[in-house]
Design an enzyme around this catalytic site. Structure first.
Site, mmCIF file in Angstrom:
data_model
loop_
_atom_site.group_PDB
_atom_site.id
_atom_site.type_symbol
_atom_site.label_atom_id
_atom_site.label_comp_id
_atom_site.label_asym_id
_atom_site.label_seq_id
_atom_site.Cartn_x
_atom_site.Cartn_y
_atom_site.Cartn_z
ATOM 1 N N ILE A 269 57.940 -27.309 -46.412
ATOM 2 C CA ILE A 269 57.135 -26.236 -47.003
ATOM 3 C C ILE A 269 57.680 -24.900 -46.512
ATOM 4 C CG2 ILE A 269 54.817 -25.263 -47.236
ATOM 5 C CD1 ILE A 269 53.703 -28.069 -46.624
ATOM 6 N N GLU A 270 58.114 -24.090 -47.456
ATOM 7 C CA GLU A 270 58.684 -22.775 -47.134
ATOM 8 C C GLU A 270 57.602 -21.721 -47.368
ATOM 9 O OE1 GLU A 270 61.985 -22.210 -46.283
ATOM 10 O OE2 GLU A 270 62.993 -24.062 -46.882
#
Ligand SMILES: [Zn+2]
Length: 307
Positions: A269-270
């Site tokens: 997850i960025e």
């Protein structure tokens, strides 16, 4: 009661150590702190256990040094969930206390404590300053650094298609060097051994930036459907985009290895909008926290998905 975690500041390794113990003191039945290894420069790699259940869920942050805002994000989540359990709150109809009796969240908030220290406090903290300067293209500004303190990118170290990793500089560097062998670095090795010692049902690795979610790695069609369903829930929750890899993705990442090896769902997850090669500016924090607060909960709800 005052909160322990103050996330909107330069969140250091020392702060992480201090806050972990403070959380354990305040929530002794819910939180335990464990040292799962040591970095190159002998900083502790902490895994913090939240909950007492048998279903293990892993959340990691700060593989990449400049992405250190993922550390206070995970610490903040932990405190929120512990407090919610003690005060008998429910998230979306699920009682948090019950969730923490069924699940055990393992937070590894700072995989790369040496690198984070370099980004935040500079090369004077380390003995091999000349090497660090060379690997940083002779700039004294280390805020773009991603690697560990030996110039190895810790998220290119896991044993999945390591030989085929693309865009490798072939020598120590501030970013992208995969190392001389998989798991050559004590930080990635500690994470690898920790995961092998637990039966982890579902995992998320926090990075920045780009507001994107990676969820697939050469998965079988059946498994990809289950993972994609969870990824779509995560995308809806966070507002982040799902990334569909091509047929020939570059390997070596924790999520890549976990999916390939265990055939269990895992997500990278960025957080934060694209901000270039820099730490995430703190003014993004509140929005990031609101977008990600229910991610551990969503992982828990979906923990039984597998191939
Ligand atoms: Zn990253």
């Amino acid at each position: 009661m005052d909160k322990i975690i103050c996330p909107k500041k330069q969140y250091t390794y020392e702060q992480l150590c201090q806050d972990s113990l403070a959380l354990m003191d305040r929530y002794p039945t819910l939180i335990r702190v464990k040292t799962i290894g040591y970095s190159v420069d002998q900083r502790k790699i902490l895994a913090i256990q939240l909950g007492t259940g048998i279903d293990n869920i892993l959340l990691s942050g700060a593989h990449h040094a400049r992405e250190w805002l993922t550390t206070p994000l995970l610490m903040d989540m932990m405190e929120t969930y512990a407090h919610a359990a003690e005060t008998r709150q429910s998230f979306r109809g699920f009682e948090v206390k019950t969730m923490l009796e069924q699940c055990c969240f393992w937070f590894i908030p700072m995989v790369n404590p040496d690198g984070v220290t370099l980004v935040q406090l500079g090369a004077s903290q380390f003995e091999h300053q000349e090497d660090l300067l060379r690997w940083n293209n002779y700039s004294e500004d280390f805020t773009a650094w991603k690697a560990n303190i030996r110039g190895v990118d810790l998220n290119r170290q896991y044993p999945v298609d390591w030989e085929a990793i693309k865009s490798d500089p072939g020598e120590p560097s501030l970013a992208n060097f995969k190392g001389v062998t998989p798991l050559s670095e004590p930080e990635s090795k500690a994470i690898y051994q920790f995961i092998q010692s637990k039966k982890i049902k579902i995992a998320a690795a926090y990075h920045s930036s780009g507001e994107e979610i990676f969820w697939k790695y050469k998965s079988s069609a059946a498994f990809a459907i289950k993972s994609e369903q969870i990824a779509m829930q995560l995308a809806e929750l966070t507002g982040y985009k799902l990334i569909y890899p091509g047929d020939d993705p570059s390997g070596g990442g924790l999520t890549d290895w976990f999916i390939s090896h265990y055939r269990q769902p895992s997500f990278t997850i960025e957080i934060a909008p694209y901000i270039g090669p820099n730490p995430v500016p703190l003014h993004h924090y509140d929005q990031i926290y609101q977008a990600n607060k229910y991610v551990p909960f969503l992982l828990a709800v979906n923990r039984d998905a597998q191939d």
